[in-house]
Write a protein that holds these residues in place. Structure first.
Motif, PDB file in Angstrom:
ATOM      1  N   PHE A 104     -10.950   7.487   6.582  1.00 21.68           N
ATOM      2  CA  PHE A 104     -10.359   6.521   7.497  1.00 21.68           C
ATOM      3  C   PHE A 104      -9.863   7.233   8.750  1.00 21.68           C
ATOM      4  CE2 PHE A 104      -9.980   3.107   4.363  1.00 21.68           C
ATOM      5  CZ  PHE A 104      -9.957   3.801   3.163  1.00 21.68           C
TER       6      PHE A 104
ATOM      7  N   ASN B 218      -9.373   9.291   1.118  1.00 25.62           N
ATOM      8  CA  ASN B 218      -8.997   8.625  -0.128  1.00 25.62           C
ATOM      9  C   ASN B 218      -9.879   9.189  -1.235  1.00 25.62           C
ATOM     10  OD1 ASN B 218      -8.471   6.962  -2.252  1.00 25.62           O
ATOM     11  ND2 ASN B 218      -9.256   5.116  -1.306  1.00 25.62           N
TER      12      ASN B 218
ATOM     13  N   TYR C   3      -4.838   9.922  13.305  1.00 31.60           N
ATOM     14  CA  TYR C   3      -4.839  10.618  12.019  1.00 31.60           C
ATOM     15  C   TYR C   3      -6.119  10.307  11.259  1.00 31.60           C
ATOM     16  CZ  TYR C   3       0.195  11.415  12.530  1.00 31.60           C
ATOM     17  OH  TYR C   3       1.434  11.815  12.972  1.00 31.60           O
TER      18      TYR C   3
ATOM     19  N   GLN D  84      -4.802   1.214   3.493  1.00 28.85           N
ATOM     20  CA  GLN D  84      -3.345   1.148   3.434  1.00 28.85           C
ATOM     21  C   GLN D  84      -2.800   0.553   4.727  1.00 28.85           C
ATOM     22  OE1 GLN D  84      -1.266   4.601   2.058  1.00 28.85           O
ATOM     23  NE2 GLN D  84      -2.584   4.830   0.266  1.00 28.85           N
TER      24      GLN D  84
ATOM     25  N   ALA E 230      -5.487   5.847  -7.500  1.00 34.02           N
ATOM     26  CA  ALA E 230      -4.398   4.974  -7.052  1.00 34.02           C
ATOM     27  C   ALA E 230      -4.434   4.766  -5.542  1.00 34.02           C
ATOM     28  CB  ALA E 230      -3.037   5.526  -7.470  1.00 34.02           C
ATOM     29  N   SER E 231      -5.615   4.888  -4.967  1.00 32.66           N
ATOM     30  CA  SER E 231      -5.802   4.686  -3.521  1.00 32.66           C
ATOM     31  C   SER E 231      -4.909   5.575  -2.674  1.00 32.66           C
ATOM     32  CB  SER E 231      -5.568   3.214  -3.159  1.00 32.66           C
ATOM     33  OG  SER E 231      -6.469   2.394  -3.848  1.00 32.66           O
ATOM     34  N   LYS E 232      -4.532   6.720  -3.200  1.00 26.95           N
ATOM     35  CA  LYS E 232      -3.686   7.635  -2.423  1.00 26.95           C
ATOM     36  C   LYS E 232      -4.485   8.245  -1.282  1.00 26.95           C
ATOM     37  CE  LYS E 232      -2.672  10.064  -6.028  1.00 26.95           C
ATOM     38  NZ  LYS E 232      -2.126  11.175  -6.840  1.00 26.95           N
ATOM     39  N   LEU E 233      -3.788   8.448  -0.166  1.00 28.23           N
ATOM     40  CA  LEU E 233      -4.426   9.047   0.998  1.00 28.23           C
ATOM     41  C   LEU E 233      -3.886  10.440   1.256  1.00 28.23           C
ATOM     42  CD1 LEU E 233      -4.472   6.076   3.553  1.00 28.23           C
ATOM     43  CD2 LEU E 233      -6.356   6.926   2.151  1.00 28.23           C
TER      44      LEU E 233
ATOM     45  N   LEU F 228      -4.716   0.880  10.903  1.00 24.16           N
ATOM     46  CA  LEU F 228      -6.063   1.288  10.535  1.00 24.16           C
ATOM     47  C   LEU F 228      -7.005   1.059  11.707  1.00 24.16           C
ATOM     48  CD1 LEU F 228      -8.047   2.233   8.329  1.00 24.16           C
ATOM     49  CD2 LEU F 228      -8.359  -0.191   7.752  1.00 24.16           C
TER      50      LEU F 228
ATOM     51  N   TYR G 297       3.674   2.853  -1.432  1.00 23.06           N
ATOM     52  CA  TYR G 297       3.752   4.298  -1.193  1.00 23.06           C
ATOM     53  C   TYR G 297       4.902   4.602  -0.235  1.00 23.06           C
ATOM     54  CZ  TYR G 297      -1.131   3.476  -2.463  1.00 23.06           C
ATOM     55  OH  TYR G 297      -2.286   3.052  -3.086  1.00 23.06           O
TER      56      TYR G 297
ATOM     57  N   TYR H  22       0.100  -1.765  -5.298  1.00 19.98           N
ATOM     58  CA  TYR H  22       0.365  -0.370  -4.954  1.00 19.98           C
ATOM     59  C   TYR H  22       1.272  -0.275  -3.735  1.00 19.98           C
ATOM     60  CZ  TYR H  22      -3.422   1.095  -8.068  1.00 19.98           C
ATOM     61  OH  TYR H  22      -4.203   1.335  -9.161  1.00 19.98           O
TER      62      TYR H  22
ATOM     63  N   TYR I  46      -6.686   6.404  11.365  1.00 22.02           N
ATOM     64  CA  TYR I  46      -5.526   5.601  11.703  1.00 22.02           C
ATOM     65  C   TYR I  46      -5.046   6.001  13.097  1.00 22.02           C
ATOM     66  CZ  TYR I  46      -4.940   3.790   6.969  1.00 22.02           C
ATOM     67  OH  TYR I  46      -5.115   3.134   5.777  1.00 22.02           O
TER      68      TYR I  46
ATOM     69  N   GLU J 185     -13.972   8.858   0.731  1.00 22.15           N
ATOM     70  CA  GLU J 185     -13.811   7.666   1.540  1.00 22.15           C
ATOM     71  C   GLU J 185     -12.846   8.031   2.657  1.00 22.15           C
ATOM     72  OE1 GLU J 185     -12.442   4.198  -0.488  1.00 22.15           O
ATOM     73  OE2 GLU J 185     -12.846   2.893   1.228  1.00 22.15           O
TER      74      GLU J 185
ATOM     75  N   PHE K 193      -3.644  12.886   4.440  1.00 21.98           N
ATOM     76  CA  PHE K 193      -3.762  12.811   5.891  1.00 21.98           C
ATOM     77  C   PHE K 193      -3.945  14.191   6.499  1.00 21.98           C
ATOM     78  CE2 PHE K 193      -2.769   8.491   7.243  1.00 21.98           C
ATOM     79  CZ  PHE K 193      -2.255   7.947   6.079  1.00 21.98           C
ATOM     80  N   GLY K 194      -4.643  14.217   7.634  1.00 19.38           N
ATOM     81  CA  GLY K 194      -4.630  15.402   8.467  1.00 19.38           C
ATOM     82  C   GLY K 194      -3.328  15.463   9.247  1.00 19.38           C
TER      83      GLY K 194
ATOM     84  N   ARG L 193     -12.825   2.600   8.995  1.00 21.33           N
ATOM     85  CA  ARG L 193     -13.133   3.169   7.685  1.00 21.33           C
ATOM     86  C   ARG L 193     -14.623   3.429   7.662  1.00 21.33           C
ATOM     87  NH1 ARG L 193     -12.365  -1.360   3.087  1.00 21.33           N
ATOM     88  NH2 ARG L 193     -13.190   0.369   1.880  1.00 21.33           N
TER      89      ARG L 193
END
Lengths: 113, 109
Positions: B34, B90, B86, A102, B94-97, B46, A33, A31, B36, B32, B99-100, B49
């Motif tokens: 996180f 998740n 940040y 990520q 597709a593990s997309k995040l 990171l 991005y 993956y 950062y 889920e 963000f704030g 988590r």
């Protein structure tokens, strides 16, 4: 740094010109991005890839296209750059425990005049 | 749709004071989360988590599903904590995040 590099690191271009940013990874992650970072907006997902030739749109994909012909490279193209695309662009890969963490590249600062 | 809210753009504290960076999320599923951190002109790293329940650089964060929050805390701020923080969510696709908008922490003497 999870072996992620971006090129160029800085670019100044003019409105209407095409621009391609490159993200390169050395650890064979599936993956990848592309995000843009803007004050007051945080990071927003542009496009992502889940394998060679497999890509999908993110939240702010208008005006951007991507390609991934090799596992290690993920290209972001601005077909005709506009001033609203002035931003810092970050590439990321998904790895780590559960593959939900990520890891980010160093960023590309793009200025469109 | 999922959303992450960080209500403070800037949080300024004195060295040695406690720090709490707020993060609220909206998501109907099992989240889920996180944290950062981005130091000046560096890449995002990171920090935490929620699943691992670790303490990194003295920071901790607890997921509160009732309040849909994931606030970041540190008992005693240090100058080197000055950075952009940040919160990210998740949703497992597709593990997309998501963000704030980030909170800049400024630690002063």
């Amino acid at each position: 740094d999870a072996g992620i590099t971006q090129s160029p690191r800085h670019k100044v271009t003019e409105t209407g010109t095409p621009v391609t940013l490159r993200c390169h990874q050395t650890e064979n992650h599936r993956y990848m991005y592309w995000y843009r970072q803007d004050p007051g907006h945080g990071l927003r997902l542009i496009h992502y890839s889940y394998g060679v030739k497999d890509t999908d749109k993110g939240e702010v994909s208008d005006g951007y296209s991507v390609s991934r012909s090799k596992t290690e490279d993920f290209l972001l193209t601005l077909e005709s750059a506009t001033s609203s695309q002035t931003s810092v662009y970050f590439c990321a890969i998904s790895a780590g425990r559960g593959y939900n963490e990520q890891f980010f590249g160093p960023g590309t600062r793009l200025t469109v005049l | 749709a999922q959303r992450v809210t960080q209500p403070e753009k800037l949080l300024s504290v004195f060295k040695g004071a406690p720090v709490e960076l707020k993060c609220n999320y909206s998501y109907s599923g099992s989240p889920e989360l996180f944290w950062y951190v981005q130091y000046s002109r560096q890449r995002l790293q990171l920090l935490l988590r929620h699943i691992s329940r670790e303490s990194i650089k003295g920071f901790t964060a607890d997921l509160n599903k009732g309040e849909t929050s994931f606030h970041l805390k540190k008992p005693f701020a240090q100058e080197e904590d000055s950075a952009m923080y940040y919160c990210a969510l998740n949703i497992g696709t597709a593990s997309k995040l998501t963000f704030g908008t980030g909170t800049r922490l400024q630690v002063t003497l």
